[in-house]
Design a protein around this motif. Structure first.
Motif, PDB file in Angstrom:
ATOM      1  N   LYS A 201     -28.902  -4.727  28.305  1.00 54.03           N
ATOM      2  CA  LYS A 201     -27.716  -4.904  29.087  1.00 54.03           C
ATOM      3  C   LYS A 201     -27.391  -6.275  29.648  1.00 54.03           C
ATOM      4  O   LYS A 201     -26.621  -6.753  29.554  1.00 54.03           O
ATOM      5  N   GLU A 202     -28.528  -6.635  30.486  1.00 58.31           N
ATOM      6  CA  GLU A 202     -28.609  -8.089  30.938  1.00 58.31           C
ATOM      7  C   GLU A 202     -28.470  -9.157  29.991  1.00 58.31           C
ATOM      8  O   GLU A 202     -27.580 -10.126  30.250  1.00 58.31           O
ATOM      9  N   ASN A 203     -29.204  -9.038  28.905  1.00 51.77           N
ATOM     10  CA  ASN A 203     -28.981  -9.944  27.787  1.00 51.77           C
ATOM     11  C   ASN A 203     -27.897  -9.906  27.267  1.00 51.77           C
ATOM     12  O   ASN A 203     -27.074 -11.041  26.768  1.00 51.77           O
ATOM     13  N   LEU A 204     -27.226  -8.814  27.017  1.00 53.39           N
ATOM     14  CA  LEU A 204     -25.839  -8.682  26.427  1.00 53.39           C
ATOM     15  C   LEU A 204     -24.859  -9.411  27.158  1.00 53.39           C
ATOM     16  O   LEU A 204     -23.984 -10.247  26.845  1.00 53.39           O
ATOM     17  N   GLY A 205     -24.881  -9.337  28.752  1.00 54.98           N
ATOM     18  CA  GLY A 205     -24.073  -9.964  29.596  1.00 54.98           C
ATOM     19  C   GLY A 205     -24.170 -11.373  29.347  1.00 54.98           C
ATOM     20  O   GLY A 205     -23.138 -12.222  29.192  1.00 54.98           O
ATOM     21  N   ILE A 206     -25.360 -12.011  29.170  1.00 59.64           N
ATOM     22  CA  ILE A 206     -25.473 -13.557  29.026  1.00 59.64           C
ATOM     23  C   ILE A 206     -24.846 -13.975  27.709  1.00 59.64           C
ATOM     24  O   ILE A 206     -23.956 -14.902  27.498  1.00 59.64           O
ATOM     25  N   CYS A 207     -24.983 -13.170  26.520  1.00 58.14           N
ATOM     26  CA  CYS A 207     -24.795 -13.426  25.122  1.00 58.14           C
ATOM     27  C   CYS A 207     -22.950 -13.225  25.210  1.00 58.14           C
ATOM     28  O   CYS A 207     -22.453 -14.097  24.616  1.00 58.14           O
ATOM     29  N   ARG A 208     -22.778 -12.305  25.919  1.00 55.25           N
ATOM     30  CA  ARG A 208     -21.248 -12.066  26.084  1.00 55.25           C
ATOM     31  C   ARG A 208     -20.505 -13.354  26.551  1.00 55.25           C
ATOM     32  O   ARG A 208     -19.403 -13.557  26.284  1.00 55.25           O
ATOM     33  N   ASP A 209     -21.106 -13.580  27.780  1.00 51.02           N
ATOM     34  CA  ASP A 209     -20.729 -14.780  28.358  1.00 51.02           C
ATOM     35  C   ASP A 209     -20.480 -15.847  27.396  1.00 51.02           C
ATOM     36  O   ASP A 209     -19.253 -16.637  27.366  1.00 51.02           O
ATOM     37  N   VAL A 210     -21.567 -16.241  26.873  1.00 52.85           N
ATOM     38  CA  VAL A 210     -21.554 -17.264  25.846  1.00 52.85           C
ATOM     39  C   VAL A 210     -20.665 -17.228  24.753  1.00 52.85           C
ATOM     40  O   VAL A 210     -19.891 -18.259  24.505  1.00 52.85           O
ATOM     41  N   LEU A 211     -20.348 -16.149  24.293  1.00 51.80           N
ATOM     42  CA  LEU A 211     -19.438 -15.807  23.160  1.00 51.80           C
ATOM     43  C   LEU A 211     -17.674 -15.773  23.851  1.00 51.80           C
ATOM     44  O   LEU A 211     -17.107 -16.661  23.030  1.00 51.80           O
ATOM     45  N   LEU A 212     -17.600 -15.484  24.743  1.00 52.21           N
ATOM     46  CA  LEU A 212     -16.394 -15.549  25.258  1.00 52.21           C
ATOM     47  C   LEU A 212     -15.971 -17.028  25.631  1.00 52.21           C
ATOM     48  O   LEU A 212     -14.771 -17.471  25.599  1.00 52.21           O
ATOM     49  N   GLU A 213     -16.994 -17.565  25.968  1.00 59.80           N
ATOM     50  CA  GLU A 213     -16.799 -19.006  26.634  1.00 59.80           C
ATOM     51  C   GLU A 213     -16.466 -19.904  25.006  1.00 59.80           C
ATOM     52  O   GLU A 213     -15.576 -20.706  25.121  1.00 59.80           O
ATOM     53  N   SER A 214     -17.251 -19.547  23.997  1.00 59.73           N
ATOM     54  CA  SER A 214     -16.756 -20.084  22.810  1.00 59.73           C
ATOM     55  C   SER A 214     -15.385 -19.731  22.425  1.00 59.73           C
ATOM     56  O   SER A 214     -14.781 -20.650  21.887  1.00 59.73           O
ATOM     57  N   VAL A 215     -14.646 -18.417  22.627  1.00 58.58           N
ATOM     58  CA  VAL A 215     -13.613 -18.203  22.100  1.00 58.58           C
ATOM     59  C   VAL A 215     -12.675 -18.779  23.066  1.00 58.58           C
ATOM     60  O   VAL A 215     -11.790 -19.288  22.681  1.00 58.58           O
ATOM     61  N   ALA A 216     -12.963 -18.828  24.229  1.00 58.05           N
ATOM     62  CA  ALA A 216     -12.039 -19.552  25.108  1.00 58.05           C
ATOM     63  C   ALA A 216     -11.661 -20.975  24.747  1.00 58.05           C
ATOM     64  O   ALA A 216     -10.687 -21.375  25.203  1.00 58.05           O
ATOM     65  N   GLU A 217     -12.563 -21.676  24.220  1.00 65.04           N
ATOM     66  CA  GLU A 217     -12.576 -22.988  23.909  1.00 65.04           C
ATOM     67  C   GLU A 217     -11.692 -23.182  22.785  1.00 65.04           C
ATOM     68  O   GLU A 217     -11.165 -24.160  22.538  1.00 65.04           O
ATOM     69  N   THR A 218     -11.314 -22.065  22.228  1.00 70.70           N
ATOM     70  CA  THR A 218     -10.465 -22.379  20.911  1.00 70.70           C
ATOM     71  C   THR A 218      -8.940 -22.588  21.184  1.00 70.70           C
ATOM     72  O   THR A 218      -8.239 -23.206  20.301  1.00 70.70           O
TER      73      THR A 218
END
Length: 697
Positions: A201-218
């Motif tokens: 769950k902790e690693n998911l949170g980290i990866c999820r943040d990275v993914l969402l940040e990439s989506v936000a950049e779009t």
């Protein structure tokens, strides 16, 4: 195989460092798609991709293989490329036909030089890409480290889609970062949902943040929502991914195990979901009749045209030209016009290739990849179209070979067979060159590296049954003189009847032009030597400079002046004056402080900045003179240096060793310079036997 329309085609090239798992990934995908009943192994030599005898023996890919994989209602044309740098031409050909790429990274070895080169190729060809991390079944594989390293290199566009789940050191499942759900494989290899482990769950949170940040950049809208703490829906995320993976602004990172065939289902589903079909890509050529741009764009309704991106020539399976249809629909027995050769080729049968197996199809739609057999004049990088609408496409830029070795036939009488076999290899491999260096009495093979040339020799032996021996090439030294001398030579011979008489007085001095072998002048007065013998004297000089008296190398930069002499009205002849001039040259040259000149290359070495010190140090050891250094793109530096050709032997291997394969070099002839005394002495000693032969003749 069925005929597929353009929207149901995905052309995907597999790129990555040698040994990262590209070929075994193809095996797993083919197995999961039902093409095979069991997965082959590289170690066992029974994979679909690596079917060539050399590949089976050496346990790595040498050629690009085309493997079409049907997945649901879509055909995924997989182009499996070699990872070793000696076969970069194969990779460049494959990339030119692809619409997207999967960069394969070993979870154990991590990001390597080949990974970075793969990324650079994708950037060059503007290819959408995914990263697939293999070997996740190995205990010390680290998906997190790969993602971290990629993000350090390429920033926020790196978006991890999955997280591995391990139990007792075993790779048993993954977390889908988009869905935020955990999945595992059961005994049948099927995926089932299960409760996400706490440590994930902790690693998911980290990866999820990275993914969402990439989506936000779009988009600005997404960026505003992201900063306001608004959550994106799964549909919004997937829609953003479709757009941004397609234009290369987001790169998903996925993972799996090739040997266990885990992760391939998701990979192939995401290839279909996120990678563009050919009709979403642009493709332009030139209508050579109207000289206007032809916007092909993989449109099936336009005039038919295709590009030949690779040729296979095999004594067993024949010659196949691999094509990508750029527009229209190519059908059996179509007449296709090759503008480059001004020749119409009959398509005959149309094939789909799967490794070394061929399957006939009635037609190929725009965007599809297939093969035409036995085209008469068409070669790699040619364009095919119709005579009514002749189209030419930009030829793929293929790396130029700079590594060369001299070769000789092992068995006398095999020269013609070797020449014919090499011509077939040249049709297949555009990074191979065969040069006849008549000046130095040698035939040279040029390739991308020593291993490349060794495999060529092995292929000639095993496939074409002719043997060659590879040797160090001879370097084209020159001879010249450094001071002016005055020489007299009288050639007189009497053997009954008419004798031979030729008498010359000549000066020899440096001409100041090392690009020209000799300059001949005459200033004879009073008819001491009749004008009709001047050409004979010059011919003697012309023949003398072909092999100099110092080390039997060609002579350059000599000015010869005939100023006096004598003749006999009966015994003088052209032969006598030619001989007298040759002997005068030999005597005068050796009295004029002769020196050996060695060829100097202008060398360019492109390496990452952190290797520049090592490179310059090595060049100094090789008698190189560093002339300058300028930064290039991607943090590389281009070092320019002057270096003797003699020191280029083995440089490719040394450069790769120093830079972990990231460095490249090129060179061209610059000029001749006086060779150091120890080099000259060695050459003169080695060439002593040739001087003896000259004197005897």
């Amino acid at each position: 195989m069925n005929v597929y329309t353009t929207d149901k085609i995905r052309n995907v090239v597999l790129l990555g460092h040698g040994g990262c798992g590209k070929t075994s990934l193809v095996e797993a995908m083919a197995y999961l798609a039902g093409l095979t009943t069991r997965m082959g192994k590289v170690a066992d030599g029974n994979t679909i991709s690596d079917f060539d005898e050399e590949e089976i023996t050496r346990k790595f890919s040498i050629h690009t293989s085309l493997i079409p994989i049907p997945w649901k209602d879509t055909k995924i044309n997989i182009l499996d490329t070699p990872g070793y740098f000696d076969f970069v031409g194969e990779t460049e050909e494959a990339v030119s036909a692809a619409d997207a790429a999967i960069i394969v990274v070993s979870g154990k070895a991590g990001v390597e030089t080949g990974t970075k080169k793969a990324w650079e190729l994708c950037e060059k060809y503007h290819l959408p890409r995914m990263v697939f991390v293999t070997e996740m079944d190995i205990d010390n594989a680290s998906f997190r480290q790969v993602v971290t390293d990629l993000q350090e290199l390429y920033g926020k566009k790196i978006a991890p889609f999955h997280l591995p789940i391990r139990e007792n050191g075993e790779f048993i499942g993954y977390v889908n970062v988009v869905q935020q759900k955990a999945k595992r494989w059961n005994a049948k290899g099927e995926v089932e949902h299960f409760e996400m482990p706490e440590y994930s769950k902790e690693n998911l949170g980290i990866c999820r943040d990275v993914l969402l940040e990439s989506v936000a950049e779009t988009s600005e809208e997404f960026m505003d929502r992201y900063f306001e703490g608004d959550e994106f829906s799964e549909d919004e995320i997937r829609q953003a991914l479709r757009v941004n993976v397609g234009d290369g602004s987001m790169v998903p990172v996925m993972m799996g195990s090739n040997l266990m065939a885990r992760g391939m289902y998701t990979l192939m589903t995401d290839i279909v979901k996120y990678f563009p079909s050919p009709d979403k890509r642009t493709c332009t050529g030139i209508n050579v009749k109207s000289n206007e741009v032809f916007q092909a764009d993989y449109d099936f309704s336009k005039s038919k045209s295709a590009y030949v991106f690779k040729t296979i020539v095999d004594p067993f399976i024949g010659k196949y030209s691999l094509i990508k249809v750029n527009s229209g629909v190519i059908k059996t027995d179509d007449l296709l016009y090759n503008y480059h050769r001004d020749f119409e080729e009959k398509a005959g049968r149309i094939y789909i290739m799967r490794g070394n197996k061929v399957e006939e199809v009635p037609e190929l739609h725009a965007g599809d990849i297939g093969a035409l057999a036995k085209l008469q004049k068409t070669v790699t990088t040619d364009s095919l179209s119709t005579r009514a609408n002749p189209v030419a496409y930009l030829r793929t830029a293929i790396s130029r070979p700079y590594v060369n070795l001299r070769y000789k036939a092992r068995n006398k009488g095999d020269e013609d067979k070797i020449s014919q076999a090499i011509q077939k290899l040249l049709q297949e491999d555009l990074t191979l060159a065969n040069i006849n260096d008549s000046e130095n009495g040698q035939t040279l093979l040029y390739g991308m590296g020593e291993q490349h040339l060794e495999i060529v020799a092995s292929t000639l032996l095993n496939k074409y049954k002719v043997a060659i021996d590879l040797m160090r090439p001879r370097v084209a030294f020159r001879e010249t003189l450094r001071k002016k001398v005055d020489v007299e030579y009288k050639y007189k011979k009497q053997s009954g009847g008419h004798g031979q008489y030729g008498h010359v007085k000549m000066t020899f001095e440096p001409s100041g032009d090392l690009d020209t072998p000799y300059v001949f002048e005459q200033c004879v007065v009073g008819g001491a030597v009749p004008k009709n013998f001047f050409p004979a004297v010059e011919k003697g000089i012309m023949e003398s400079v072909k092999k100099g008296p110092l080390a039997a190398y060609p002579v350059t930069g000599v000015k010869a002046v005939l100023y006096d002499g004598s003749y006999h009205p009966v015994d003088s002849s052209e032969m006598a004056f030619k001989t007298a001039a040759m002997q005068a040259f030999r005597k005068g040259f050796m009295d004029a402080s002769p020196v050996l000149l060695e060829p100097i290359a202008s060398l360019k070495v492109v390496v990452p900045e952190n290797y520049t010190g090592d490179i310059m140090g090595d060049l100094n050891k090789r008698r190189g003179r560093v002339m300058g250094m300028v930064p290039t793109e991607n943090g590389y530096q281009e070092i320019t240096a002057d270096i003797p050709y003699l020191e280029l032997y083995g440089y490719n291997t040394r450069l790769r060793s120093m830079t972990s394969g990231s460095g490249t070099f090129s060179y061209e002839f610059a000029r001749y310079e006086q060779a150091p005394d120890e080099i000259a002495k060695q050459q003169i000693e080695e060439r002593a036997s040739k001087l003896v032969d000259m004197e005897e003749t």
